[in-house]
Write an enzyme that holds these catalytic residues in place. Structure first.
Site, PDB file in Angstrom:
ATOM      1  N   GLY A  53      -1.110  -3.121  -2.515  1.00  0.00           N
ATOM      2  CA  GLY A  53      -2.032  -3.386  -1.406  1.00  0.00           C
ATOM      3  C   GLY A  53      -2.483  -2.053  -0.867  1.00  0.00           C
ATOM      4  N   SER A  55      -0.966   1.054   1.418  1.00  0.00           N
ATOM      5  CA  SER A  55       0.298   1.485   2.014  1.00  0.00           C
ATOM      6  C   SER A  55       0.169   1.852   3.488  1.00  0.00           C
ATOM      7  CB  SER A  55       0.861   2.667   1.224  1.00  0.00           C
ATOM      8  OG  SER A  55      -0.072   3.726   1.165  1.00  0.00           O
ATOM      9  N   CYS A  85       3.010  -0.027  -6.869  1.00  0.00           N
ATOM     10  CA  CYS A  85       1.841   0.688  -6.344  1.00  0.00           C
ATOM     11  C   CYS A  85       2.026   1.055  -4.863  1.00  0.00           C
ATOM     12  CB  CYS A  85       0.575  -0.126  -6.612  1.00  0.00           C
ATOM     13  SG  CYS A  85      -0.906   0.889  -6.588  1.00  0.00           S
ATOM     14  N   HIS A 184       0.900  -2.621 -11.793  1.00  0.00           N
ATOM     15  CA  HIS A 184       1.025  -3.966 -11.225  1.00  0.00           C
ATOM     16  C   HIS A 184       1.433  -5.003 -12.275  1.00  0.00           C
ATOM     17  CE1 HIS A 184      -1.041  -3.229  -7.308  1.00  0.00           C
ATOM     18  NE2 HIS A 184      -1.649  -2.278  -7.995  1.00  0.00           N
ATOM     19  N   GLU A 186       2.700  -7.738 -11.811  1.00  0.00           N
ATOM     20  CA  GLU A 186       2.510  -9.090 -11.250  1.00  0.00           C
ATOM     21  C   GLU A 186       1.145  -9.689 -11.607  1.00  0.00           C
ATOM     22  OE1 GLU A 186       2.564  -6.295  -9.610  1.00  0.00           O
ATOM     23  OE2 GLU A 186       1.020  -6.266  -8.040  1.00  0.00           O
TER      24      GLU A 186
HETATM   25  N1  LIG Z   1      -3.067  -1.113  -5.737  1.00  0.00           N
HETATM   26  C1  LIG Z   1      -2.450  -0.464  -4.771  1.00  0.00           C
HETATM   27  O1  LIG Z   1      -1.392  -0.881  -4.273  1.00  0.00           O
HETATM   28  C2  LIG Z   1      -3.155   0.727  -4.271  1.00  0.00           C
HETATM   29  C3  LIG Z   1      -2.365   1.586  -3.322  1.00  0.00           C
HETATM   30  C4  LIG Z   1      -3.262   2.255  -2.325  1.00  0.00           C
HETATM   31  N2  LIG Z   1      -4.154   3.190  -2.944  1.00  0.00           N
HETATM   32  C5  LIG Z   1      -2.424   2.892  -1.236  1.00  0.00           C
HETATM   33  O2  LIG Z   1      -2.531   4.021  -0.975  1.00  0.00           O
HETATM   34  O3  LIG Z   1      -1.649   2.252  -0.620  1.00  0.00           O
END
Ligand SMILES: NC(=O)CC[C@H](N)C(=O)O
Length: 205
Positions: A53, A55, A85, A184, A186
């Site tokens: 998602g 962060s 991620c 990912h 998932e």
């Molecule tokens: N697909 C992802 O979870 C991307 C991470 C996102 N770029 C972040 O800094 O949180």
């Protein structure tokens, strides 16, 4: 988990990101998956998944919902965790290229660089061999992903980007019962990482 039910209960941090995909993958991998939004819900889980998602958004919500300190405490006490991620970023002890006010959970002795792959290769897929996970290379989907720039003494590298401009970059790690991937699993239907983590949780639960 009772003596007759060997399924560990694994929480998915459900503040933001691809929560549903992790819940489905965990259930398919043999765990009982529950969502976690409140501090009290941390008491009922044997392990936790922190999804992909954003962060910094998750960091803000953790703070707002009074989850940051209880979750950090549970992790410090040994709660098994898997982060994909953004989840890898949140589990790290040190984060580069993030917002100065972003929190992280200090559960994994790694330095990660956020959005590390740059503009040209922000999102891409490749096949990666993961140490400890048999069955051949795994399709790895990267979406504005971090990479691991440094690992502490207790951290095992499980996977690296095999070729291309980011060849050799570390994208999967484990330290004790904490696992993280830049990619990912998932979203691909390949359950091996979720099974790997479920087995780690079951062994300790
Ligand atoms: N697909 C992802 O979870 C991307 C991470 C996102 N770029 C972040 O800094 O949180």
């Amino acid at each position: 988990m009772s003596g007759t039910d060997r399924r560990p209960t694994i929480g998915v941090l459900a503040l933001q990101g691809d929560v549903r995909e992790h819940v489905a993958a965990l259930e398919a991998a043999g765990a009982a998956a529950v969502t976690v939004r409140r501090p009290a819900e941390l008491d009922a889980i044997d392990g936790i998944v922190i999804p992909g998602g954003e962060s910094t958004t998750m960091s803000r919500l953790l703070d707002l919902l009074d989850l940051l300190v209880p979750l950090r405490t549970r992790l410090a006490e040994g709660l098994p965790a898997y982060g994909s991620c953004a989840g890898m970023i949140l589990l790290a002890s040190d984060v580069l290229d993030t917002r100065p006010d972003a929190h992280h959970l200090d559960a994994l002795d790694i330095t990660v660089r956020r959005n590390a792959f740059g503009r040209q290769v922000q999102s891409f897929e490749t096949d990666i061999d993961i140490a400890d996970v048999p069955g051949g290379p795994m399709r790895a989907v990267f979406i504005r992903a971090p990479w691991v720039e440094a690992t502490g003494a207790g951290v095992t590298v499980l996977g690296r980007v095999p070729d291309g401009p980011a060849a050799g970059r570390v994208v999967a790690v484990r330290q004790g019962s904490v696992v993280a991937t830049s990619f990912h699993p998932e979203v691909t239907g390949d359950l091996r990482i979720h099974r790997y983590f479920t087995d780690i949780v079951a062994a300790g639960a």
